[in-house]
Write a protein that holds these residues in place. Structure first.
Motif, PDB file in Angstrom:
ATOM      1  N   SER A  84       0.846  -1.186  -0.270  1.00  0.00           N
ATOM      2  CA  SER A  84      -0.100  -0.058  -0.010  1.00  0.00           C
ATOM      3  C   SER A  84       0.973   1.163   0.109  1.00  0.00           C
ATOM      4  CB  SER A  84      -0.787   0.173   1.073  1.00  0.00           C
ATOM      5  OG  SER A  84      -1.707   1.246   1.236  1.00  0.00           O
ATOM      6  N   GLU A 100      -6.988  -1.568   3.575  1.00  0.00           N
ATOM      7  CA  GLU A 100      -5.652  -0.872   3.080  1.00  0.00           C
ATOM      8  C   GLU A 100      -5.600  -0.509   1.876  1.00  0.00           C
ATOM      9  OE1 GLU A 100      -2.614  -0.458   4.840  1.00  0.00           O
ATOM     10  OE2 GLU A 100      -3.474  -1.385   6.736  1.00  0.00           O
ATOM     11  N   VAL A 138      -2.063  -5.586  -2.960  1.00  0.00           N
ATOM     12  CA  VAL A 138      -2.852  -4.985  -1.875  1.00  0.00           C
ATOM     13  C   VAL A 138      -3.751  -6.076  -1.388  1.00  0.00           C
ATOM     14  CG1 VAL A 138      -3.833  -3.052  -0.549  1.00  0.00           C
ATOM     15  CG2 VAL A 138      -2.075  -2.632  -1.924  1.00  0.00           C
TER      16      VAL A 138
END
Length: 133
Positions: A36, A63, A58
């Protein structure tokens, strides 16, 4: 932890591709956060390829908000509305909690979409140009 430290240093120096390679070895509980961070920073600095590759890693929707916003902004800056739409769809996922932080991405996406819709007409496509008046 050592790998995460290397990744942080590489991000800080703007070496996103190398940070992405090191992030592959980060402990699994830290990997999503690390990806991220890479996606966000790379997108903020216009490194599209690395940003997209990191975002693909991710794994957590929680996130994904910050990097999706950064990738949406980068896509709008580049005039790539279809790409911006993909990141807008992440942000508008029903499982995402809408907050005031979504105002800026909504405005960016709307502006990019309007610019994309107006550009062909301004160029004379679709009967709105000067030619054939």
């Amino acid at each position: 932890m050592i790998s995460h430290g290397f990744v942080d240093g590489l991000i800080h120096r703007g070496i996103y591709e190398e940070a992405l390679r090191w992030a592959q070895g980060v402990e699994s509980q830290m990997r999503t956060r690390t990806m991220s961070e890479i996606a966000t920073s790379a997108a903020d600095h216009g490194d599209r390829q690395t940003a997209m590759a990191a975002f693909a890693n991710v794994a957590s929707l929680s996130e994904a908000t910050t990097p999706a916003t950064a990738l949406l902004a980068m896509s709008v800056r580049l005039g790539d509305v279809p790409a911006a739409t993909r990141y807008w769809q992440v942000l508008t996922n029903p499982e995402m909690e809408a907050t005031a932080s979504f105002i800026e991405p909504a405005a960016m996406y709307a502006a990019g979409s309007m610019k994309d819709a107006v550009a062909p007409k301004a160029a004379g496509v679709g009967g709105y140009g000067v030619a054939g008046h």
